[in-house]
Design a protein around this motif. Sequence first.
Motif, PDB file in Angstrom:
ATOM      1  N   THR A 129       0.403  -6.513   9.107  1.00  0.00           N
ATOM      2  CA  THR A 129       0.039  -5.177   9.969  1.00  0.00           C
ATOM      3  C   THR A 129       1.148  -4.269   9.858  1.00  0.00           C
ATOM      4  O   THR A 129       0.758  -3.316   9.768  1.00  0.00           O
ATOM      5  CB  THR A 129      -0.060  -5.787  11.362  1.00  0.00           C
ATOM      6  OG1 THR A 129      -0.975  -7.069  11.366  1.00  0.00           O
ATOM      7  CG2 THR A 129      -0.610  -4.728  12.356  1.00  0.00           C
TER       8      THR A 129
ATOM      9  N   ASP B  54      -7.755  -5.128   8.739  1.00  0.00           N
ATOM     10  CA  ASP B  54      -6.580  -5.974   9.313  1.00  0.00           C
ATOM     11  C   ASP B  54      -7.394  -7.349   9.978  1.00  0.00           C
ATOM     12  O   ASP B  54      -8.165  -7.099  10.727  1.00  0.00           O
ATOM     13  CB  ASP B  54      -5.832  -5.393  10.294  1.00  0.00           C
ATOM     14  CG  ASP B  54      -4.427  -6.142  10.405  1.00  0.00           C
ATOM     15  OD1 ASP B  54      -4.257  -7.469  10.001  1.00  0.00           O
ATOM     16  OD2 ASP B  54      -3.491  -5.663  11.323  1.00  0.00           O
TER      17      ASP B  54
ATOM     18  N   GLN C  94      -7.545  -5.128  13.677  1.00  0.00           N
ATOM     19  CA  GLN C  94      -8.005  -6.615  13.944  1.00  0.00           C
ATOM     20  C   GLN C  94      -8.566  -6.710  15.436  1.00  0.00           C
ATOM     21  O   GLN C  94      -9.842  -7.245  15.194  1.00  0.00           O
ATOM     22  CB  GLN C  94      -6.612  -7.296  14.099  1.00  0.00           C
ATOM     23  CG  GLN C  94      -6.919  -8.840  14.548  1.00  0.00           C
ATOM     24  CD  GLN C  94      -5.711  -9.734  14.280  1.00  0.00           C
ATOM     25  OE1 GLN C  94      -4.700  -9.262  13.577  1.00  0.00           O
ATOM     26  NE2 GLN C  94      -5.835 -11.026  14.744  1.00  0.00           N
TER      27      GLN C  94
HETATM   28 MG   LIG Z   1      -1.411  -8.923  11.835  1.00  0.00          MG
END
Ligand SMILES: [Mg+2]
Lengths: 249, 251
Positions: free
Chosen positions: A44, A161, A84
């Motif tokens: 990330t 992500d 995410q």
């Molecule tokens: Mg991550």
Amino acid sequence: MNIIEIKNITHRFANGRSGLNNISMDIARGQFVVLAGANGSGKTTLLRHFNGLMTPQQGVIIVDGVNVADDPVRARRTIGMVFQDTDTQIVGETVYDEVAFGPENLCWPRSVVNKAVQTALDQMGLVHLSDQSPHLLSGGERRRLTIAGILAMNPSVLVFDEPFANLDYPGVRDVLRRIVALHQEGHTIVIAAHDLEKVIAHAQRLIILSKGCVAADGAPNELLPSVEDFDIRRPIELSFGHAVQSWLN
Amino acid sequence: MAELSVFAYRQGNSAAHRLDPRIKLISISLLSAAILAAQAAGLFVATGLIIGATIYCRVSLRQIGHELRWLLFMLAAVWGIRALVTPGETLFSWSVFSVSRTGVLTGAIICWRWVIIIFLGLTVSVTTRTEDIRAAVEWFLRPFPWLSPHRIGTMIGLLVRFIPVILTHAREMGAAQRARCVENRKNPIYRLRVLGLPLLRRTFVTADHLTIAMEARCYGQGRTAYAWHFGREDGIVLVGMVLLSSVISFC
Ligand SMILES: [Mg+2]
Ligand SMILES: Nc1ncnc2c1ncn2[C@@H]1O[C@H](COP(=O)(O)OP(=O)(O)O)[C@@H](O)[C@H]1O
């Protein structure tokens, strides 16, 4: 030609922890890249450097020939980023508003915004939900909505992500099918994931991060046998001497 | 994700949905002011109208009662206090307490006004998208550039969008703590601390993620202008509302 060039970047967090350590990589236009690594390996953190959401203490990132530090807005238009957690990236009250958010930020004229939103909704199969509240969508639909939200800004690179987090089997297949279609249309795709089985059959390149460093970088077939050294599960088919299967079959 | 409340926007294509949001904001401001000034006769007129509007919007009365139970409870308390403290002809008394006739009447009128205003807000909020309310507020703030209308508009939009998310977080955390028998701890300060602090932390994390996601989509100063469409109906409604407000406040 490379659309993203990363030269020796190092990132240290405010609390002194090291996030990325001397990372270099070039991503060619149109490539399908999987960025793998255990939780906390820095995936990330690295992705957020691509479009200037985070800045490195050392090194440079060049997107489409321009240094990100000089023009982060240009990098954000070139690279669409799907995060995410869907709950915290959906800002619109309706599906339509959510997709229009990006184009409106670019100050496009209303008619152009409408057209971009319609095209993106159509590509993600959400046209019939246009006036729906995002709260009421299923997990897979919400993930598609976040993708539509960046497609409407017409980026050439799409960064995901952990796109399969919290999705059921049909949800994974649905999202994967659309990502593969976007790659075939010519988008550059970068997917960060902690497990490989869902996506690796479609990847052209695998980059493995470990403790903030690039541990391996190459063709998936060559790297797959040894991924367990970096705390990533090896797809089960390999143990039986088969090639990895696509989840779409 | 979050459940929707009675106040949430409902999709539709009625005349109330199509009305220019600026007219809606002016209308509720005018009507609220009129209702606050009105006496019983005006309130009867307003009540009739608001009952019609609520039926028109098809909102469930039971759900409203459930969601607003604390507010209704507070209004009842206001009424009670009014009845007790206002001097005047005594209706009945018990030890040191005495309930006055004027107290009961003025208390009733005050609560009645507020109930009508709440329903008024409800009819607007179920027929107007937050995006439209946001744009209207921004439009009214335009003469005051030092208030940065654009930012205030975004804040309103996000607030409405995220209240249900925060409430859902609170409910999930509460359930998880009850599953570990937090109810055995009788100390309310302790309960508040174990629920409040994590919730606050999670809310800040949510805000942080949200900021990053907005930045990634080029959120900055400028935005595409909102497409206003002020039509003939909007003009008619505006004139109608001005007349109606005068009727309510003077009769
Ligand atoms: Mg991550
Ligand atoms: N803002 C921050 N401050 C300090 N440490 C952080 C911060 N963000 C992430 N980290 C740490 O950096 C490491 C890499 O995180 P991250 O990039 O989120 O990993 P991944 O996405 O691969 O799971 C983790 O150990 C994480 O705890």
